[in-house]
Write an enzyme that holds these catalytic residues in place. Sequence first.
Site, PDB file in Angstrom:
ATOM      1  CG  HIS A  63      -3.086  -0.695  -6.764  1.00 17.72           C
ATOM      2  ND1 HIS A  63      -3.531  -0.088  -5.604  1.00 17.72           N
ATOM      3  CD2 HIS A  63      -3.013  -2.019  -6.474  1.00 17.72           C
ATOM      4  CE1 HIS A  63      -3.709  -1.008  -4.672  1.00 17.72           C
ATOM      5  NE2 HIS A  63      -3.394  -2.191  -5.178  1.00 17.72           N
ATOM      6  CD  GLU A  79      -2.854   3.203  -5.327  1.00 21.50           C
ATOM      7  OE1 GLU A  79      -3.829   2.444  -5.458  1.00 21.50           O
ATOM      8  OE2 GLU A  79      -1.809   2.914  -4.729  1.00 21.50           O
ATOM      9  NE  ARG A  84      -4.287  -1.421   0.107  1.00 24.98           N
ATOM     10  CZ  ARG A  84      -4.452  -2.452  -0.720  1.00 24.98           C
ATOM     11  NH1 ARG A  84      -3.528  -2.763  -1.610  1.00 24.98           N
ATOM     12  NH2 ARG A  84      -5.565  -3.170  -0.674  1.00 24.98           N
TER      13      ARG A  84
HETATM   14  C1  DGY Z   1      -5.651  -6.069  -2.918  1.00 22.85           C
HETATM   15  O1  DGY Z   1      -6.378  -7.022  -3.189  1.00 22.85           O
HETATM   16  O2  DGY Z   1      -5.545  -5.630  -1.771  1.00 22.85           O
HETATM   17  C2  DGY Z   1      -4.834  -5.468  -4.015  1.00 22.85           C
HETATM   18  O3  DGY Z   1      -4.209  -4.314  -3.675  1.00 22.85           O
HETATM   19  C3  DGY Z   1      -5.664  -5.295  -5.277  1.00 22.85           C
HETATM   20  O4  DGY Z   1      -5.934  -6.543  -5.763  1.00 22.85           O
END
Ligand code: DGY
Length: 326
Positions: free
Chosen positions: A282, A263, A234
């Site tokens: 992402h 983001e 993240r």
């Molecule tokens: C998640 O699933 O947490 C990813 O960041 C996106 O698939």
Amino acid sequence: MQPKVYVTREVPDAGLGMVLKGTDAEVWEGELPVPREVLLEKVQDIEGLYCLLTDKIDEELLDAAPKLRVVSNYAVGYNNIDVDACTARGIMVGNTPGVLTDTTADFAFTLLMAAARRVVEAADYVREGKWKTWGPKLLLGFDVYGATLGIAGFGRIGQAMARRARGFDMRVLYYDPATSGDPDLAESVDLDTLLAESDFLSIHVPLTDETHHMFGAAELAKMKSTAVLINTARGPVVDPDALYDALNAGEIAVAALDVTDPEPLPADHKLIGLPNCIVMPHIASAGVATRNKMAVIAAENLLAGLEGNHLPHCVNPEAYATRRQA
Ligand code: DGY
């Protein structure tokens, strides 16, 4: 009568079909996230919410949704959801672990390789017509085999990353106070050792209050000047200003980011302007089969919760005893 559900984006048919069949569902069909004011209005009479990591599920939203019983996130991460607030209201929360582990680790390793061997820069070099001859010093990168990979966060994805690294004869270290992993796979070290010894540092910690800006100026200063930082976890786990300063000053060599803070990262953001920073939108879990599986799991969570059953993948099982009834 079928329970009312709101789906905040068009997810793959494999899962969406299940939701449309089993519930009275409305789907936000826009490509961008549903505007907040629309979402707040749509949740007023729903019992189930099928949402994405781009939707903030907070107290305000929960207060606007008095009949809500299940929040099913189309993601393994759930930092977009105030889980405690859901639990306090007897709302079950589901996520999609497992099915995206290998796809995400594949992509983290892709970023590692791309950063080490300057793949993005080299492709741009060719596309821009700069390729005139073979050069002894042209676009030199770092060897991956035999290098040290440090993994911050040794959960499912961190361990999958370690398995890939072993195939490249890398020395693998990990830092994760909450997990004791297989010592044949990777060596457990403290954070300072991880920072100091890693040629490649791959981040796989969840975003929590504790991990927010876990990698800031002080941590980046402890890394090798030749180090490569990879973040597929993240964005806010890394302090973006500190990262910019470290890359700009040559305190570390390269960053490869699939996740950013904020983001999306605006196109004119200073990190995007750096030649030694690769920014991806992402997409680490963006494999067709993986996204289908995520859609199905999120649908299964939603439908199970609406039927009053345990969610197959629940992040707050303690809410089951006091769950809201239909
Ligand atoms: C998640 O699933 O947490 C990813 O960041 C996106 O698939």
